[in-house]
Design a protein around this motif. Structure first.
Motif, PDB file in Angstrom:
ATOM      1  N   LEU A 130       0.390  -1.164  -0.124  1.00  0.00           N
ATOM      2  CA  LEU A 130      -0.308   0.231   0.231  1.00  0.00           C
ATOM      3  C   LEU A 130       0.995   1.034  -0.124  1.00  0.00           C
ATOM      4  CD1 LEU A 130      -2.630  -0.929   2.725  1.00  0.00           C
ATOM      5  CD2 LEU A 130      -3.037  -0.911   1.133  1.00  0.00           C
TER       6      LEU A 130
ATOM      7  N   PRO B 248       0.328   5.135   1.396  1.00  0.00           N
ATOM      8  CA  PRO B 248      -0.461   6.747   2.293  1.00  0.00           C
ATOM      9  C   PRO B 248      -0.547   7.585   0.788  1.00  0.00           C
ATOM     10  CG  PRO B 248       1.870   6.623   3.172  1.00  0.00           C
ATOM     11  CD  PRO B 248       1.340   5.128   2.002  1.00  0.00           C
TER      12      PRO B 248
ATOM     13  N   ASN C 133      -2.954  10.549   1.043  1.00  0.00           N
ATOM     14  CA  ASN C 133      -3.197  11.300   2.154  1.00  0.00           C
ATOM     15  C   ASN C 133      -3.060  10.895   3.377  1.00  0.00           C
ATOM     16  OD1 ASN C 133      -6.390  10.525   2.019  1.00  0.00           O
ATOM     17  ND2 ASN C 133      -6.258  11.306   0.431  1.00  0.00           N
ATOM     18  N   GLU C 134      -3.919  11.424   4.368  1.00  0.00           N
ATOM     19  CA  GLU C 134      -4.036  11.387   5.744  1.00  0.00           C
ATOM     20  C   GLU C 134      -4.651  10.263   6.400  1.00  0.00           C
ATOM     21  OE1 GLU C 134      -1.712  12.028   8.476  1.00  0.00           O
ATOM     22  OE2 GLU C 134      -1.082  13.605   7.472  1.00  0.00           O
ATOM     23  N   THR C 135      -5.740  10.440   5.542  1.00  0.00           N
ATOM     24  CA  THR C 135      -6.919   8.693   5.917  1.00  0.00           C
ATOM     25  C   THR C 135      -6.957   7.824   4.884  1.00  0.00           C
ATOM     26  OG1 THR C 135      -8.691  10.424   4.196  1.00  0.00           O
ATOM     27  CG2 THR C 135      -8.205  10.841   6.893  1.00  0.00           C
ATOM     28  N   GLU C 136      -6.297   8.267   3.961  1.00  0.00           N
ATOM     29  CA  GLU C 136      -5.863   7.129   2.678  1.00  0.00           C
ATOM     30  C   GLU C 136      -4.744   6.771   2.019  1.00  0.00           C
ATOM     31  OE1 GLU C 136      -9.013   7.430  -1.933  1.00  0.00           O
ATOM     32  OE2 GLU C 136      -8.367   8.885  -0.179  1.00  0.00           O
ATOM     33  N   GLU C 137      -5.273   5.181   1.361  1.00  0.00           N
ATOM     34  CA  GLU C 137      -4.264   4.234   1.420  1.00  0.00           C
ATOM     35  C   GLU C 137      -4.821   3.601  -0.023  1.00  0.00           C
ATOM     36  OE1 GLU C 137      -0.815   2.734   4.514  1.00  0.00           O
ATOM     37  OE2 GLU C 137      -2.955   2.063   4.863  1.00  0.00           O
ATOM     38  N   VAL C 138      -3.694   4.024  -0.884  1.00  0.00           N
ATOM     39  CA  VAL C 138      -4.058   2.762  -2.083  1.00  0.00           C
ATOM     40  C   VAL C 138      -3.401   1.680  -2.379  1.00  0.00           C
ATOM     41  CG1 VAL C 138      -5.319   4.898  -2.813  1.00  0.00           C
ATOM     42  CG2 VAL C 138      -2.983   4.571  -3.563  1.00  0.00           C
TER      43      VAL C 138
ATOM     44  N   LYS D  70       0.230   7.688 -10.433  1.00  0.00           N
ATOM     45  CA  LYS D  70       0.569   8.057  -9.282  1.00  0.00           C
ATOM     46  C   LYS D  70       0.519   9.565  -9.258  1.00  0.00           C
ATOM     47  CE  LYS D  70      -0.027   4.273  -7.008  1.00  0.00           C
ATOM     48  NZ  LYS D  70       0.136   3.301  -8.366  1.00  0.00           N
TER      49      LYS D  70
ATOM     50  N   SER E  85       0.986  12.757  -4.173  1.00  0.00           N
ATOM     51  CA  SER E  85       1.187  11.844  -3.760  1.00  0.00           C
ATOM     52  C   SER E  85       2.578  11.254  -2.974  1.00  0.00           C
ATOM     53  CB  SER E  85       0.439  10.469  -3.958  1.00  0.00           C
ATOM     54  OG  SER E  85       0.524  10.253  -5.119  1.00  0.00           O
TER      55      SER E  85
END
Length: 333
Positions: A284, A286, A288-293, A314, A318
């Motif tokens: 994975l 990250p 941003n502070e709340t999202e991972e891809v 990407k 990011s």
């Protein structure tokens, strides 16, 4: 590994083989040899994404390719460099080692190489990230110093071999670090009484301090991370396989090819009617502070009765966030 690293390695190998005879031209032709195997990325411009992915680090990264191309490139260079008064064999020897050390180094990365092509076996030791400053920068410094030293001098030879020894020593160290972290992940799984079928460990981006693990269980994949500076126990994030939902599309030929490329480490999900394929070997990222891809995610589109894949790219933003997050995490939890 990245192009700069392969250029540096190729240059140092070229110097080791012919530097005492032709000076800086050995660095030049070694760097060229170290670059050639990665020309397989040109497949991205001539074929579909899945085929290009299959081609990358295949034939051009094999022992067979090195043996095949070295005499041809040696002969050609001997004609171009007649003033050096060298026959084709010394040039061929330079190109062989320049070509061969490229996939040998790549075999230590997560993607690996088909070193024994045409055998359908990919060698991936997973001990070093494709860009690692601790491997490249000391090596690069030594090669740069060599450029300004007298041809055939003992000092030049020692400096070049110092770079080779430092980089090789670090590469071997990454294997030891991988073994240590593998034991850490294995112990954490035992402590948490998690039954698993296989583990894949690898260093995170740009370093060998923070390591990641993929763990396969009967119905899920677990992703965990461990830094040598960690003080808290390893925890794992669980992703259900949910194979029933994708049973039909998984039978498609091109999806099967993606599964094979990912060596069985994959997830699939459908979002607003569109299927996505995630290659879990790279974990994975990250954004941003709340999202991972997932680092390698492919959007599947059906055309003319078959599915094609498009890699989700990407953004620079990011990547910058990843570097900041990575720096904080490798210092420990």
């Amino acid at each position: 590994m990245d192009s700069l690293t392969q250029i540096v390695l190729g240059a140092a190998v070229g110097e080791a083989v012919l530097g005492h005879k032709i000076g800086n031209k050995a660095l030049l032709y070694g760097a060229i040899a170290g670059t050639i195997p990665d020309l397989d990325v040109a497949a991205n411009y001539f074929t579909d994404k899945i085929t290009a992915t299959e081609i990358h680090r295949g034939f051009s990264h094999s022992i067979f390719f090195s043996i095949l191309m070295a005499p041809a490139l040696g002969w050609l260079t001997s004609k171009l460099e007649r003033k050096q008064h060298l026959l084709w064999k010394p040039w061929a020897w330079l190109f062989f080692w320049g070509l061969f050390t490229h996939p040998l180094l790549d075999a230590f990365t997560t993607w690996g190489t088909q070193l024994f092509w045409p055998l359908d076996t990919r060698i991936a030791i997973n001990s070093i990230f494709v860009i690692d400053p601790l491997y490249t920068l000391p090596f690069l410094c030594c090669v740069m110093v060599v450029l300004f030293k007298k041809k055939g001098s003992l000092s030049r030879k020692k400096t070049n071999w110092l770079g080779i020894y430092l980089s090789t020593g670090y590469l071997l160290l990454t294997v030891i670090l991988k073994y240590i972290t593998y034991q850490k992940f294995e112990a954490a799984l035992q402590e948490q009484q998690i039954a698993y079928t296989r583990i894949l460990t690898r260093p995170s981006a740009f370093n060998t301090i923070l390591w990641n693990a993929n763990v396969e269980t009967e119905d899920a994949y677990l992703l965990g991370e461990y830094s040598f500076f960690d003080t808290r126990p390893i925890t794992f994030t669980r992703f259900k396989k949910q194979r029933n939902a994708s049973e039909e599309i998984r039978q498609e030929k091109n999806v099967q090819r993606l599964i094979y490329i990912a060596q069985g480490w994959y997830l699939m999900e459908q979002i607003e009617g569109v299927w996505f394929f995630y290659d879990l070997r790279f974990g994975l990222m990250p954004i941003n502070e709340t999202e991972e891809v997932f680092v390698f995610a492919y959007e599947l589109t059906q055309r003319d009765g078959e599915f094609t894949a498009k890699e989700n790219r990407k953004t620079p933003e990011s990547a910058q966030f990843l570097l900041n997050k990575l720096w904080g995490r490798l210092k420990g939890n």
